[in-house]
Design a protein around this motif. Structure first.
Motif, PDB file in Angstrom:
ATOM      1  N   UNK A 180       1.892   1.180   6.780  1.00 53.92           N
ATOM      2  CA  UNK A 180       1.541   2.311   5.903  1.00 53.92           C
ATOM      3  C   UNK A 180       2.208   2.175   4.545  1.00 53.92           C
ATOM      4  N   UNK A 181       3.505   1.873   4.567  1.00 58.66           N
ATOM      5  CA  UNK A 181       4.259   1.764   3.303  1.00 58.66           C
ATOM      6  C   UNK A 181       3.677   0.638   2.444  1.00 58.66           C
ATOM      7  N   UNK A 182       3.402  -0.502   3.074  1.00 60.81           N
ATOM      8  CA  UNK A 182       2.892  -1.659   2.322  1.00 60.81           C
ATOM      9  C   UNK A 182       1.525  -1.349   1.700  1.00 60.81           C
ATOM     10  N   UNK A 183       0.622  -0.762   2.499  1.00 57.98           N
ATOM     11  CA  UNK A 183      -0.735  -0.509   1.996  1.00 57.98           C
ATOM     12  C   UNK A 183      -0.741   0.591   0.936  1.00 57.98           C
ATOM     13  N   UNK A 184       0.062   1.625   1.146  1.00 53.01           N
ATOM     14  CA  UNK A 184       0.170   2.702   0.144  1.00 53.01           C
ATOM     15  C   UNK A 184       0.591   2.141  -1.208  1.00 53.01           C
ATOM     16  N   UNK A 185       1.463   1.132  -1.162  1.00 53.22           N
ATOM     17  CA  UNK A 185       1.999   0.561  -2.398  1.00 53.22           C
ATOM     18  C   UNK A 185       1.238  -0.681  -2.851  1.00 53.22           C
ATOM     19  N   UNK A 186       0.113  -0.961  -2.146  1.00 49.46           N
ATOM     20  CA  UNK A 186      -0.750  -2.099  -2.495  1.00 49.46           C
ATOM     21  C   UNK A 186      -0.006  -3.438  -2.465  1.00 49.46           C
ATOM     22  N   UNK A 187       0.876  -3.571  -1.481  1.00 47.95           N
ATOM     23  CA  UNK A 187       1.599  -4.834  -1.335  1.00 47.95           C
ATOM     24  C   UNK A 187       0.866  -5.771  -0.387  1.00 47.95           C
ATOM     25  N   UNK A 188       1.255  -7.048  -0.399  1.00 50.21           N
ATOM     26  CA  UNK A 188       0.663  -8.015   0.536  1.00 50.21           C
ATOM     27  C   UNK A 188       1.692  -8.503   1.552  1.00 50.21           C
ATOM     28  N   UNK A 189       2.910  -7.959   1.456  1.00 54.31           N
ATOM     29  CA  UNK A 189       3.939  -8.295   2.430  1.00 54.31           C
ATOM     30  C   UNK A 189       5.041  -7.254   2.377  1.00 54.31           C
ATOM     31  N   UNK A 190       5.713  -7.075   3.505  1.00 52.48           N
ATOM     32  CA  UNK A 190       6.849  -6.141   3.516  1.00 52.48           C
ATOM     33  C   UNK A 190       7.812  -6.552   4.622  1.00 52.48           C
ATOM     34  N   UNK A 191       9.083  -6.606   4.295  1.00 58.36           N
ATOM     35  CA  UNK A 191      10.111  -6.939   5.280  1.00 58.36           C
ATOM     36  C   UNK A 191      10.831  -5.654   5.702  1.00 58.36           C
ATOM     37  N   UNK A 192      11.317  -5.640   6.957  1.00 59.30           N
ATOM     38  CA  UNK A 192      11.934  -4.422   7.497  1.00 59.30           C
ATOM     39  C   UNK A 192      13.053  -3.858   6.600  1.00 59.30           C
ATOM     40  N   UNK A 193      13.905  -4.701   5.995  1.00 58.12           N
ATOM     41  CA  UNK A 193      14.944  -4.114   5.115  1.00 58.12           C
ATOM     42  C   UNK A 193      14.352  -3.305   3.963  1.00 58.12           C
ATOM     43  N   UNK A 194      13.116  -3.622   3.581  1.00 59.15           N
ATOM     44  CA  UNK A 194      12.461  -2.858   2.508  1.00 59.15           C
ATOM     45  C   UNK A 194      12.048  -1.464   2.970  1.00 59.15           C
ATOM     46  N   UNK A 195      12.037  -1.260   4.300  1.00 63.67           N
ATOM     47  CA  UNK A 195      11.791   0.077   4.849  1.00 63.67           C
ATOM     48  C   UNK A 195      13.120   0.708   5.273  1.00 63.67           C
ATOM     49  N   UNK A 196      14.226   0.048   4.933  1.00 63.89           N
ATOM     50  CA  UNK A 196      15.559   0.580   5.231  1.00 63.89           C
ATOM     51  C   UNK A 196      16.128   0.125   6.567  1.00 63.89           C
ATOM     52  N   UNK A 197      15.435  -0.800   7.248  1.00 68.56           N
ATOM     53  CA  UNK A 197      15.861  -1.239   8.590  1.00 68.56           C
ATOM     54  C   UNK A 197      16.279  -2.710   8.544  1.00 68.56           C
ATOM     55  N   UNK A 198      17.565  -2.989   8.794  1.00 70.58           N
ATOM     56  CA  UNK A 198      18.046  -4.383   8.666  1.00 70.58           C
ATOM     57  C   UNK A 198      17.741  -5.253   9.886  1.00 70.58           C
ATOM     58  N   UNK A 199      16.438  -5.418  10.182  1.00 65.39           N
ATOM     59  CA  UNK A 199      16.017  -6.267  11.299  1.00 65.39           C
ATOM     60  C   UNK A 199      15.179  -7.427  10.788  1.00 65.39           C
ATOM     61  N   UNK A 200      15.201  -8.527  11.587  1.00 61.58           N
ATOM     62  CA  UNK A 200      14.492  -9.742  11.183  1.00 61.58           C
ATOM     63  C   UNK A 200      13.022  -9.633  11.591  1.00 61.58           C
ATOM     64  N   UNK A 201      12.268  -9.029  10.700  1.00 59.15           N
ATOM     65  CA  UNK A 201      10.860  -8.744  10.966  1.00 59.15           C
ATOM     66  C   UNK A 201      10.166  -8.514   9.641  1.00 59.15           C
ATOM     67  N   UNK A 202       9.018  -9.143   9.460  1.00 57.72           N
ATOM     68  CA  UNK A 202       8.213  -8.800   8.286  1.00 57.72           C
ATOM     69  C   UNK A 202       6.732  -8.824   8.623  1.00 57.72           C
TER      70      UNK A 202
END
Ligand code: NI
Length: 178
Positions: A41-63
């Motif tokens: 949701x966050x990525x599409x709302x912001x028209x991004x093509x990628x998003x990593x979990x730390x960018x959502x505030x979560x320090x996990x190894x996932x994108x």
């Protein structure tokens, strides 16, 4: 790790969560599935093509990546490794949802290989080039605490100094408010 997806929102440089090494995902459970939905949701709302979990505030190894910025194309990379498969670089303009207002040329390997686990727990490996290779390296950087603000060369840092300063001031204000 406790994940409250209601609290997940886009984080901006120089937030601490963007500067540290993210932790491995131990188990793919409902909280991880919910996090992926929220990140989508966050990525599409912001028209991004990628998003990593730390960018959502979560320090996990996932994108996640969706090269055409659609929900249908979203792919999930859990505990990924991204390694260069060529020594050739190119330098292309990039932006980052966590470094708003800055587009700058970043040197990346032209080709790379990604190995990761998907949401069903299956491991996969892929060879990437072009935009896909660039995007994988960009998102992997986020898991290692690196952003385009750290990657850009000194000339770009000078060219973008006003926006970098503004982001730092916004961050200070937000920390005070919390
Ligand atoms: Ni980014």
């Amino acid at each position: 790790m406790q994940i409250d997806v209601e609290k997940c929102k886009i984080t901006h440089y120089p937030a601490e969560v963007l500067a540290g090494r993210a932790q491995p995902v131990k188990e793919i459970d409902d909280s991880i599935r919910k996090l992926v939905e929220k990140m989508t949701d966050i990525m599409l709302e912001n028209k991004g093509i990628g998003l990593a979990a730390p960018q959502a505030g979560i320090p996990l190894r996932l994108f996640i990546v969706s090269l055409d910025a659609t929900r249908e194309s979203v792919r999930v990379y859990i505990n990924p490794t991204v390694t260069a498969t060529t020594r050739e670089f190119d330098s292309v303009e990039e932006g980052c949802l966590s470094v708003p207002g800055i587009y700058t040329k970043i040197r990346r390997y032209k080709k790379c290989r990604v190995t990761a686990t998907d949401l069903d727990g299956n491991e996969f490996t892929e060879e990437a080039e072009g935009l896909y290779a660039r995007c994988l390296q960009h998102e992997y950087d986020h898991l290692e605490g690196m952003t385009i603000a750290g990657r850009m060369n000194s000339a770009a840092k000078i060219a973008h100094r006003k926006q970098l300063k503004k982001l730092k001031e916004n961050h200070k204000r937000n920390v005070k408010r919390e």
